[in-house]
Design an enzyme around this catalytic site. Structure first.
Site, mmCIF file in Angstrom:
data_model
loop_
_atom_site.group_PDB
_atom_site.id
_atom_site.type_symbol
_atom_site.label_atom_id
_atom_site.label_comp_id
_atom_site.label_asym_id
_atom_site.label_seq_id
_atom_site.Cartn_x
_atom_site.Cartn_y
_atom_site.Cartn_z
ATOM 1 N N LYS A 59 19.743 58.921 58.270
ATOM 2 C CA LYS A 59 20.343 58.340 57.072
ATOM 3 C C LYS A 59 21.857 58.529 57.102
ATOM 4 O O LYS A 59 22.347 59.570 57.561
ATOM 5 C CB LYS A 59 19.739 59.025 55.842
ATOM 6 C CG LYS A 59 20.157 58.433 54.506
ATOM 7 C CD LYS A 59 19.430 59.151 53.367
ATOM 8 C CE LYS A 59 19.822 58.641 52.004
ATOM 9 N NZ LYS A 59 19.081 59.331 50.926
ATOM 10 N N SER A 134 16.635 56.495 47.746
ATOM 11 C CA SER A 134 17.793 55.944 48.409
ATOM 12 C C SER A 134 17.647 55.851 49.930
ATOM 13 O O SER A 134 18.385 55.108 50.568
ATOM 14 C CB SER A 134 19.024 56.773 48.060
ATOM 15 O OG SER A 134 18.870 58.109 48.521
ATOM 16 N N SER A 158 14.161 60.689 47.010
ATOM 17 C CA SER A 158 14.661 59.645 47.909
ATOM 18 C C SER A 158 14.004 59.547 49.268
ATOM 19 O O SER A 158 14.282 58.602 50.008
ATOM 20 C CB SER A 158 16.165 59.816 48.109
ATOM 21 O OG SER A 158 16.836 59.165 47.072
HETATM 22 N N1 GLN Z 1 16.589 57.926 42.771
HETATM 23 C C1 GLN Z 1 17.126 59.204 42.400
HETATM 24 C C2 GLN Z 1 18.563 59.064 41.990
HETATM 25 O O1 GLN Z 1 19.003 57.983 41.913
HETATM 26 C C3 GLN Z 1 16.950 60.169 43.517
HETATM 27 C C4 GLN Z 1 17.947 60.007 44.590
HETATM 28 C C5 GLN Z 1 17.779 60.963 45.699
HETATM 29 O O2 GLN Z 1 16.764 61.648 45.821
HETATM 30 N N2 GLN Z 1 18.819 61.056 46.499
HETATM 31 O O3 GLN Z 1 19.245 60.010 41.752
#
Ligand code: GLN
Length: 462
Positions: A59, A134, A158
């Site tokens: 990532k 994400s 994420s």
């Molecule tokens: N979707 C969550 C957020 O927007 C989690 C993101 C993540 O785990 N990096 O914060």
């Protein structure tokens, strides 16, 4: 020891598959650069490594020296880190091939990749849908069969949420299991590097390699790397708790059916299944969306144009430099988080929001301890409330987007390990089930996942 030529063939095949999946917009590294680096890495890889020749995509919020690290943001466009993340160093030492950087929501803030400055990632089965986020680029590449595994990051789900949506396995380790050195900080008390894999074994063996002590991260526990369990014959002796708060009356009926079938299979495998309660669950999303932005507002203060990436030109003074760089570099979701985070930390509001959220976080963690103290080994829940949703559907409504994380943020708040694996399809789209384990007992969680994976009709309609 493997045949020393094997990695070269594997590198070439991986590059071909990644290039073939180009339409997904999951890979940020240009094809030519990727091929060249994979070739070099394959030549340097030692055949005795446990991951010798295994392509692993990374990532784009995890620092690498061979590729740029942009975090899906304009503010880091073209940025090349002078050092690499410990997880990446460990992958390379084990003979894995770092297979380019994957697209993600800007600074890992989002659940669909629609917040990437480099365009959204397409779901591998339906281009009109999102792969989740994400770590959506990592999930889509694994889901499309381009790589067997990829690194993602977790602050609130994420890795597990896109794993659920793309029909792959996602593991978020216990906080402190994997070094955060070189993982670009979002919410430091929540962040962990996690792994997406096409099978439990692929994800678990990558996790085992990247886990373990690291003197460069004070929050990384002084422990040996995770030891992989063997595939068990049954789940005899396991007590699996079903938290009733994760099955609300308005849960999507198809998601409920998929979970109920999974629970029946858990029983057939010999596990004792019992209903449990985690009473503070409904506060998890609001708690997370105070703590994560608070930490983000502080962590993202460093992007000021003086240190990293491109800077706003024509500055007359330092304020104009900061304002110009941040104004042009950050996208709308990142700005929203910085504003919310700054607000909840400001004097006068700190007690009302931030302190309360910290207190609630402690209660959420206590809920889990209470259940585990009463003899429950693992919890089983849905990973996401729905399968992959349509692009654009939740973009205008941040709260609807935040609710994608309703079943995942609790494990981050409590620092616990959790895993998502495919448990069926809904109108052809994958859906995941989640196991939440006790701190540093990833081996038990993985053992149960092995057993489940072997018998689950993962592609059957729920
Ligand atoms: N979707 C969550 C957020 O927007 C989690 C993101 C993540 O785990 N990096 O914060």
């Amino acid at each position: 020891m493997r045949d020393p030529g094997e990695a070269l063939a594997s590198a070439k095949a991986a590059a071909d598959r990644i290039v073939k999946a180009k339409r997904l917009n999951a890979m940020l590294t240009p094809a030519k650069e990727l091929r060249k680096s994979l070739d070099q890495q394959a030549k340097a890889a030692h055949p005795s490594g446990v991951l010798y020749g295994m392509p692993v995509a990374v990532k784009d919020n995890i620092c690498t020296v061979e590729f740029t690290t942009t975090c899906g943001s304009k503010i880091l466009e073209g940025y090349r880190s002078p050092y690499e993340a410990t997880a990446v160093t460990k992958l390379k030492a084990a003979g894995a091939l770092v297979s380019g950087k994957t697209n993600c929501d800007e600074f890992a803030m989002g659940s669909s990749t629609e917040h990437s400055a480099y365009g959204r990632v397409l779901h591998p089965l339906d281009k009109h849908r999102v792969p989740g986020g994400s770590s959506g680029g990592s999930a889509a590449l694994v889901g499309a069969g381009a790589v067997p595994a990829a690194l993602g990051s977790e602050t609130g789900g994420s890795v597990r949420q896109p794993a659920s949506l793309c029909g792959v396995v996602g593991i978020k380790p216990t906080y402190g299991r994997v070094s955060r050195y070189g993982l670009v900080a979002f919410g430091s008390s929540l962040d962990q590097i996690g792994v997406l894999g096409r099978s439990v074994h692929d994800a678990a063996r990558v996790l085992s390699v990247i886990s373990g002590r690291d003197a460069r991260d004070a929050t990384c526990e002084d422990r040996d790397p995770l030891r992989l369990p063997t595939v068990p014959e049954s789940l005899q002796g396991f007590v699996i708790g079903i938290p009733k708060e994760y099955f609300p009356s308005d849960l999507d009926p198809a998601v409920r059916r998929a979970c109920e079938r999974a629970i029946r299979l858990l029983r057939e495998l010999g596990a004792a299944v019992r209903e449990v309660s985690l009473p503070h669950t409904s506060y998890a999303v609001p708690t997370y969306y105070i703590i994560a932005p608070a930490e983000a507002s502080s962590n993202l203060a460093r992007y000021d144009g003086a240190r990293y990436g491109p800077r706003f030109d024509g500055q007359v003074d330092v304020r104009t430099l900061y304002r110009g760089t941040r104004g042009a570099g950050f996208g709308p979701e990142v700005r929203r988080r910085i504003l919310v985070g700054t607000y909840v930390l400001s004097s006068g509001y700190y007690d009302a929001y931030y302190r309360k959220a910290q207190q609630m976080r402690a209660l959420i963690a206590q809920d889990f301890r209470n259940v585990f103290d009463r003899g429950v080994d693992l919890l089983f829940t849905p990973t996401t409330p729905t399968p992959a949703f349509k692009a654009g559907e939740r973009l205008a409504d941040p709260v609807a987007m935040y609710l994608s994380d309703i079943f995942t943020v609790t494990a981050n708040l409590a620092g616990l390990p959790a895993l998502s694996l495919p448990i069926g399809r809904i109108k052809g789209l994958p859906i995941g089930g989640q196991l939440i384990g006790q701190a540093f007992l990833e081996d038990e969680m993985i053992e149960a996942a092995y057993a489940i994976e072997r018998v689950f009709p993962a592609v059957e309609e729920a």
